[in-house]
Design an enzyme around this catalytic site. Structure first.
Site, mmCIF file in Angstrom:
data_model
loop_
_atom_site.group_PDB
_atom_site.id
_atom_site.type_symbol
_atom_site.label_atom_id
_atom_site.label_comp_id
_atom_site.label_asym_id
_atom_site.label_seq_id
_atom_site.Cartn_x
_atom_site.Cartn_y
_atom_site.Cartn_z
ATOM 1 N N GLN A 67 9.804 2.718 8.343
ATOM 2 C CA GLN A 67 9.160 2.496 9.649
ATOM 3 C C GLN A 67 9.323 3.767 10.488
ATOM 4 O O GLN A 67 8.409 4.163 11.196
ATOM 5 C CB GLN A 67 9.779 1.281 10.362
ATOM 6 N N ASP A 125 5.358 9.987 12.856
ATOM 7 C CA ASP A 125 4.025 10.599 12.763
ATOM 8 C C ASP A 125 3.449 10.493 14.177
ATOM 9 O O ASP A 125 2.867 9.480 14.572
ATOM 10 C CB ASP A 125 3.168 9.845 11.738
ATOM 11 N N ARG A 142 -0.294 9.839 14.726
ATOM 12 C CA ARG A 142 -0.619 8.433 14.542
ATOM 13 C C ARG A 142 -0.166 7.600 15.731
ATOM 14 O O ARG A 142 -0.962 6.955 16.417
ATOM 15 C CB ARG A 142 0.080 7.920 13.254
ATOM 16 N N GLY A 160 0.772 -7.291 11.093
ATOM 17 C CA GLY A 160 1.695 -6.438 10.343
ATOM 18 C C GLY A 160 2.457 -5.578 11.327
ATOM 19 O O GLY A 160 2.293 -4.360 11.381
ATOM 20 N N GLU A 210 4.838 -10.332 11.099
ATOM 21 C CA GLU A 210 5.390 -9.387 10.114
ATOM 22 C C GLU A 210 6.029 -10.174 8.977
ATOM 23 O O GLU A 210 6.853 -11.057 9.210
ATOM 24 C CB GLU A 210 6.423 -8.473 10.797
ATOM 25 N N GLU A 224 -1.698 -14.289 6.204
ATOM 26 C CA GLU A 224 -2.544 -15.251 5.502
ATOM 27 C C GLU A 224 -1.980 -16.668 5.578
ATOM 28 O O GLU A 224 -2.679 -17.636 5.287
ATOM 29 C CB GLU A 224 -2.665 -14.869 4.012
ATOM 30 N N GLU A 272 -2.083 -1.527 12.311
ATOM 31 C CA GLU A 272 -2.173 -0.230 11.631
ATOM 32 C C GLU A 272 -2.208 -0.563 10.145
ATOM 33 O O GLU A 272 -1.166 -0.567 9.482
ATOM 34 C CB GLU A 272 -0.983 0.644 12.026
ATOM 35 N N GLU A 328 -3.317 0.021 -0.443
ATOM 36 C CA GLU A 328 -2.392 -1.052 -0.017
ATOM 37 C C GLU A 328 -3.144 -2.349 0.273
ATOM 38 O O GLU A 328 -2.542 -3.387 0.469
ATOM 39 C CB GLU A 328 -1.562 -0.676 1.227
ATOM 40 N N HIS A 366 0.909 11.643 8.397
ATOM 41 C CA HIS A 366 1.653 11.334 7.168
ATOM 42 C C HIS A 366 0.725 10.887 6.038
ATOM 43 O O HIS A 366 1.168 10.725 4.910
ATOM 44 C CB HIS A 366 2.734 10.281 7.431
HETATM 45 C C1 SAM Z 1 1.601 0.426 7.978
HETATM 46 S S1 SAM Z 1 2.829 -0.676 8.539
HETATM 47 C C2 SAM Z 1 2.570 -0.659 10.296
HETATM 48 C C3 SAM Z 1 3.764 -1.130 11.098
HETATM 49 C C4 SAM Z 1 3.583 -1.093 12.604
HETATM 50 N N1 SAM Z 1 2.468 -1.907 13.029
HETATM 51 C C5 SAM Z 1 3.381 0.319 13.097
HETATM 52 O O1 SAM Z 1 2.263 0.660 13.472
HETATM 53 O O2 SAM Z 1 4.348 1.077 13.111
HETATM 54 C C6 SAM Z 1 2.186 -2.217 8.046
HETATM 55 C C7 SAM Z 1 3.117 -3.387 8.243
HETATM 56 O O3 SAM Z 1 2.388 -4.568 7.968
HETATM 57 C C8 SAM Z 1 3.201 -5.467 7.232
HETATM 58 N N2 SAM Z 1 2.292 -6.302 6.433
HETATM 59 C C9 SAM Z 1 1.477 -5.900 5.425
HETATM 60 N N3 SAM Z 1 0.784 -6.932 4.939
HETATM 61 C C10 SAM Z 1 1.155 -8.024 5.645
HETATM 62 C C11 SAM Z 1 0.784 -9.393 5.601
HETATM 63 N N4 SAM Z 1 -0.104 -9.817 4.717
HETATM 64 N N5 SAM Z 1 1.370 -10.236 6.471
HETATM 65 C C12 SAM Z 1 2.309 -9.779 7.367
HETATM 66 N N6 SAM Z 1 2.696 -8.504 7.438
HETATM 67 C C13 SAM Z 1 2.127 -7.632 6.597
HETATM 68 C C14 SAM Z 1 4.100 -4.564 6.402
HETATM 69 O O4 SAM Z 1 5.278 -5.226 6.006
HETATM 70 C C15 SAM Z 1 4.321 -3.398 7.335
HETATM 71 O O5 SAM Z 1 5.484 -3.586 8.112
#
Ligand code: SAM
Length: 488
Positions: free
Chosen positions: A160, A166, A169, A193, A215, A245, A259, A268, A417
């Site tokens: 994280q 970044d 971002r 997420g 999350e 979901e 994000e 991903e 990144h």
């Molecule tokens: C790229 S990170 C972004 C984290 C934060 N929003 C940020 O901008 O710093 C994506 C996050 O979404 C969570 N995530 C991905 N798919 C998910 C899902 N289906 N349900 C809940 N969380 C999810 C991941 O665990 C991760 O922490």
């Protein structure tokens, strides 16, 4: 299991050019032309094949075990289980399907997906009307082991932190939210997420009435801690631990923030989660931050990179490696290296033609349309020389009511990144501008072909900084080497 009358009566027909069994063991296939019919049989979704001239079914497959793959615009293969109960004797069955037209292939694929979905719905519906604890849309698509690794990764603060550091971002997200207060003030927000909860905290700073930070990973616990430690904002944020979901929220959102971007935007597959969140949680015409994404692709010429890639496989050209001849594996190693997309920041002057862009509108795209993305490419090189492959990057737009902001990962822009991505061809293509003779001359050049399959899951992180080129007056300023620190 109950099946409603409407389901029993529903069926969809498709005329196909032909079907054939991949293994020749079965002789039950109908002669061409063939009609394929999706329908129900004793409560199960099935796909029946029969000859055009007679309605007698030649054979059918159970959609429960079936998977459909596209081989070309008019050819697909359906892999399904046999009805053999002895597992040692049961083999997968491959049915090759030829379509008459590409549109018919598309319609067939979408009907296939639709019927598979119906099946999932049926199977989760118990006779008493209660939903069973069967697999969710997420579990359906993502293997359990892969999901475990994915959420384990995001559950760690160090990853994280990598995203938070970044600054291009995170700073762009901050600016997009704060400059568009009007979209957040007094609104219900869902952070899709949420990770550390940073975007939820930004939304609360912009005056959100309430933010639901969803999350799935263990990071949800850290987000709770961080949010509790910022009480003036935290009292308007609820962390919901679970998958987008699967979780239920008490109210609909006016705006989603997320994000979800991976390498090449789509890696991903979190864009699918973002779109599912839209369909589950967002009010009609609600806002999405980001709103659209674009993938950009352009051919590039970079002799140095090509030689670097080709040299990696030279190890396997040794004929006496501790007395062993390694050369039988040279070809495979060479192919393996060239299937790795290269991730680094390059100078935009390696591009030899203007980029082609593919737009994904997050507010309207269907989740299924993200499963397979075709981008037709056609370039006219601005200069002659060797083309070594395709360079790709992406950007996203925050279409705020007050300010529109782009977050870009383009070459020449401050490095993120995500860097950029280059797919290097094993055989460079010669691009010339002079009048040509020989095969292909009519089209303006010699016909050449070079192809390669790239695996986004096996990137080669090269991480070199763009080289410092002397800047001349005719170069636009975005060609300047950026001075931003690289976030690892
Ligand atoms: C790229 S990170 C972004 C984290 C934060 N929003 C940020 O901008 O710093 C994506 C996050 O979404 C969570 N995530 C991905 N798919 C998910 C899902 N289906 N349900 C809940 N969380 C999810 C991941 O665990 C991760 O922490």
């Amino acid at each position: 299991m109950e099946v409603s009358v409407s389901q029993k009566q529903k069926q969809t027909d498709f005329e196909l050019a032909s079907v054939s069994e991949v293994s020749s063991s079965s002789s039950t296939l109908p002669p061409s032309p063939v009609v394929a019919r999706f329908g129900f049989d004793s409560g199960a979704s099935v796909l029946r094949f029969h000859s055009d001239s007679e309605s007698n079914e030649a054979f059918h497959i159970d959609l429960r075990s079936a998977q459909l793959f596209r081989l070309s615009p008019v050819e697909s293969i359906c892999i399904c289980g046999t009805s053999e109960t002895n597992t040692e004797k049961s083999y997968s069955r491959g049915i090759s399907i030829q379509f008459r037209k590409e549109e018919e292939s598309r319609a067939f694929h979408s009907a296939f997906d639709q019927w598979k979905k119906e099946l999932v719905l049926q199977e989760s519906c118990l006779p008493n009307g209660i939903l069973s604890a069967s697999k969710s849309k997420f579990d359906d698509k993502i293997e359990a082991s892969s999901a475990k690794m994915y959420f384990h990764y995001y559950g760690q603060l160090l990853h994280q932190q990598n995203m938070l550091q970044d600054y291009v971002r995170t700073g762009t997200y901050y600016a997009a939210v704060i400059e568009n207060r009007a979209d957040f003030a007094g609104r219900v927000v869902v952070d899709v997420g949420a990770g550390s909860g940073i975007l939820s905290l930004f939304a609360a700073q912009a005056g959100a009435k309430h933010v639901y930070a969803v999350e799935a990973s263990e990071m949800a616990e850290y987000a709770r801690k961080l949010i509790a430690g910022n009480p003036s904002l935290g009292q308007r944020i609820t962390v919901v631990k679970g998958k987008v979901e699967e979780v239920e929220l008490p109210e609909k959102a006016d705006i989603l923030i997320s994000e979800p971007m991976g390498t090449l935007l789509v890696n991903e597959r979190m864009l699918e989660t973002y779109v599912i969140a839209r369909d589950r949680f967002l009010v009609p015409d609600g806002k999405m931050f980001p709103t659209i994404g674009r993938i950009h692709m352009a051919p590039f010429s970079d002799e140095y990179l090509f030689v670097e890639m080709a040299n990696k496989a030279l190890f396997w050209q040794q004929q006496n490696y501790y007395g062993v001849d390694l050369t039988p594996l040279y070809g495979s190693a060479f192919k393996g290296y060239f299937s790795q997309p290269v991730v680094d920041a390059f100078d935009p002057r390696v591009l030899v033609a203007p980029a082609i862009s593919h737009v994904i509108n997050f507010t309207s795209i269907k989740e299924e349309d993200l499963y397979e993305i075709d981008v037709p490419l056609k370039f006219k090189a601005a200069v002659g020389g060797r083309v070594h492959g395709l360079a790709c990057w992406f950007d996203v737009l925050f279409n705020g009511s007050t300010v529109q902001r782009w977050l870009t990962t383009a070459p020449g822009a401050p490095t993120t990144h995500w860097y950029q991505l280059r797919c290097v061809l094993p055989q460079p293509l010669y691009v010339m501008q002079a009048k040509m003779w020989g095969p292909g001359a009519e089209q303006g050049g010699i016909l050449q072909a070079s192809s390669c399959k790239f695996d986004l899951k096996e990137p080669y992180y090269r991480m070199s900084q763009p080289q410092a080129y002397p800047v001349t007056q005719d170069q636009p300023t975005h060609h300047l080497v950026n001075t931003q620190p690289v976030n690892s």
